[in-house]
Motif scaffolding. Sequence first.
Motif, PDB file in Angstrom:
ATOM      1  N   LEU A 131      11.632  56.477  46.774  1.00  0.00           N
ATOM      2  CA  LEU A 131      11.425  55.720  45.537  1.00  0.00           C
ATOM      3  C   LEU A 131       9.941  55.531  45.250  1.00  0.00           C
ATOM      4  N   ILE A 132       9.193  55.127  46.258  1.00  0.00           N
ATOM      5  CA  ILE A 132       7.762  54.877  46.042  1.00  0.00           C
ATOM      6  C   ILE A 132       7.030  56.171  45.713  1.00  0.00           C
ATOM      7  N   ARG A 133       7.391  57.258  46.364  1.00  0.00           N
ATOM      8  CA  ARG A 133       6.763  58.542  46.040  1.00  0.00           C
ATOM      9  C   ARG A 133       7.019  58.919  44.586  1.00  0.00           C
ATOM     10  N   ALA A 134       8.252  58.751  44.119  1.00  0.00           N
ATOM     11  CA  ALA A 134       8.574  59.086  42.730  1.00  0.00           C
ATOM     12  C   ALA A 134       7.836  58.168  41.757  1.00  0.00           C
ATOM     13  N   VAL A 277      36.412  56.196  55.808  1.00  0.00           N
ATOM     14  CA  VAL A 277      37.441  55.154  55.813  1.00  0.00           C
ATOM     15  C   VAL A 277      38.204  55.243  54.490  1.00  0.00           C
ATOM     16  N   THR A 278      39.517  55.507  54.587  1.00  0.00           N
ATOM     17  CA  THR A 278      40.325  55.695  53.373  1.00  0.00           C
ATOM     18  C   THR A 278      40.917  54.400  52.852  1.00  0.00           C
ATOM     19  N   ALA A 279      41.146  53.415  53.724  1.00  0.00           N
ATOM     20  CA  ALA A 279      41.712  52.144  53.281  1.00  0.00           C
ATOM     21  C   ALA A 279      41.320  51.058  54.297  1.00  0.00           C
ATOM     22  N   PRO A 280      40.846  49.921  53.791  1.00  0.00           N
ATOM     23  CA  PRO A 280      40.486  49.676  52.395  1.00  0.00           C
ATOM     24  C   PRO A 280      39.232  50.477  52.019  1.00  0.00           C
ATOM     25  N   ARG A 281      38.940  50.502  50.745  1.00  0.00           N
ATOM     26  CA  ARG A 281      37.755  51.238  50.301  1.00  0.00           C
ATOM     27  C   ARG A 281      36.516  50.593  50.896  1.00  0.00           C
ATOM     28  N   ALA A 282      35.795  51.344  51.717  1.00  0.00           N
ATOM     29  CA  ALA A 282      34.656  50.789  52.459  1.00  0.00           C
ATOM     30  C   ALA A 282      33.355  51.217  51.793  1.00  0.00           C
ATOM     31  N   ALA A 283      32.695  50.285  51.141  1.00  0.00           N
ATOM     32  CA  ALA A 283      31.432  50.575  50.459  1.00  0.00           C
ATOM     33  C   ALA A 283      30.653  49.274  50.298  1.00  0.00           C
ATOM     34  N   ARG A 284      29.383  49.414  50.087  1.00  0.00           N
ATOM     35  CA  ARG A 284      28.565  48.245  49.767  1.00  0.00           C
ATOM     36  C   ARG A 284      27.743  48.531  48.527  1.00  0.00           C
ATOM     37  N   GLU A 285      27.584  47.518  47.693  1.00  0.00           N
ATOM     38  CA  GLU A 285      26.763  47.641  46.499  1.00  0.00           C
ATOM     39  C   GLU A 285      25.308  47.340  46.853  1.00  0.00           C
ATOM     40  N   ILE A 286      24.408  48.147  46.314  1.00  0.00           N
ATOM     41  CA  ILE A 286      22.968  47.946  46.477  1.00  0.00           C
ATOM     42  C   ILE A 286      22.409  47.492  45.137  1.00  0.00           C
ATOM     43  N   PHE A 306      11.241  51.044  36.579  1.00  0.00           N
ATOM     44  CA  PHE A 306      11.529  52.275  37.317  1.00  0.00           C
ATOM     45  C   PHE A 306      12.804  52.131  38.133  1.00  0.00           C
ATOM     46  N   LEU A 307      12.953  51.029  38.866  1.00  0.00           N
ATOM     47  CA  LEU A 307      14.155  50.828  39.674  1.00  0.00           C
ATOM     48  C   LEU A 307      15.405  50.783  38.798  1.00  0.00           C
ATOM     49  N   LEU A 308      15.332  50.075  37.686  1.00  0.00           N
ATOM     50  CA  LEU A 308      16.498  49.987  36.798  1.00  0.00           C
ATOM     51  C   LEU A 308      16.851  51.340  36.206  1.00  0.00           C
ATOM     52  N   SER A 313      21.593  56.541  40.767  1.00  0.00           N
ATOM     53  CA  SER A 313      20.954  57.634  41.513  1.00  0.00           C
ATOM     54  C   SER A 313      19.884  57.106  42.457  1.00  0.00           C
ATOM     55  N   LEU A 314      20.060  55.871  42.904  1.00  0.00           N
ATOM     56  CA  LEU A 314      19.061  55.235  43.767  1.00  0.00           C
ATOM     57  C   LEU A 314      19.035  55.884  45.152  1.00  0.00           C
ATOM     58  N   LEU A 315      20.201  56.180  45.685  1.00  0.00           N
ATOM     59  CA  LEU A 315      20.313  56.646  47.058  1.00  0.00           C
ATOM     60  C   LEU A 315      20.262  58.176  47.113  1.00  0.00           C
ATOM     61  N   PRO A 316      19.711  58.713  48.184  1.00  0.00           N
ATOM     62  CA  PRO A 316      19.698  60.188  48.330  1.00  0.00           C
ATOM     63  C   PRO A 316      21.118  60.716  48.506  1.00  0.00           C
TER      64      PRO A 316
END
Length: 317
Positions: A131-134, A277-286, A306-308, A313-316
């Motif tokens: 992010l900082i490089r971009a 992991v198929t159940a429950p849906r395993a994810a975290r919001e950033i 820039f962040l917004l 597409s924040l994560l690689p």
Amino acid sequence: MVHQPSSGARLSPSSYEEDIRAVLAPRLAYFEAVARHEHVTRAAHELGVPQSTLSRAMVRLEQDLGVALFARRGRTVSLTPAGRTFLGSAERALAEVEKAADSVRADADPTAGKVAFGFLHTMGSETVPALIRAFRADHPKVRFQLVQNYGEAMIERLRAGGLDLCLTSPVPDAPDLVARRLDEQRLRLVVPDDHRLAGRRRVRLAEAADETFVTLEPGYGLRRITDDLCAEAGFTPRVAFEGEEAETLRGLVAAGLGVALLPPPAVARPGVVELTVTAPRAAREIGVAWLDGHPDTPPVAAFKRFLLSRRGSLLPD
């Protein structure tokens, strides 16, 4: 006219400490100018104030301190021993104020200012450097003060004024903060490479109900998500080890000390297998958070935009 310090009212002992800064601060520059010129008229001309105003200010300063700072001879003045002592401290204080002013102006400079940016440890090896490089492709001189910590600690630092922005998970919901969801990161069940589930590609979290877990400490966002997902799967995880860093937990898993729910690593680690992991849906919001109503300097505003703009597409990949 020759002014001498009178025996008028001074600061009472009980109020002295709390009032002395308010009394002295606005008069230090006046005192320094008179001491430097040894002439009230010339000092008043430099400061752009009436001579009478400056004379009264110096008399009042001496009254409040209870000591004579000047020996007066007509319009010229010279410092008393007490005045010379006071001048040295006044010059140092004014120099510190000037240094502080230069510092905050430099930090707010649109092209070369500073951004105090906090982020999770798991964002440090790949996401934040990218992010900082971009960002610096268009803002090459902007400086960063980078702080890695867990979510709750970063929010506390944000509220205390130590950060301008922080990248965190879960996305906070508080009346004094503004937070925007930027991306989602899938979590995987990480098991040792000789584990009974290691030959699988996918797994239901309930299948790990009898396993020993290694997790982050309470207070970390990922720990809260782990506990919530396990509860949704119908069990309470049996925790054997608690740590502060995701890659340490991966090492514990590789050593056969348990399983863990973790985000993908920047570099694949030997000794472990990472299962979807198929159940429950395993994810975290950033998301990114900042103080509501807090004015942004130009470099902070630019980095926030820039962040917004990286939403989704924040994560690689």
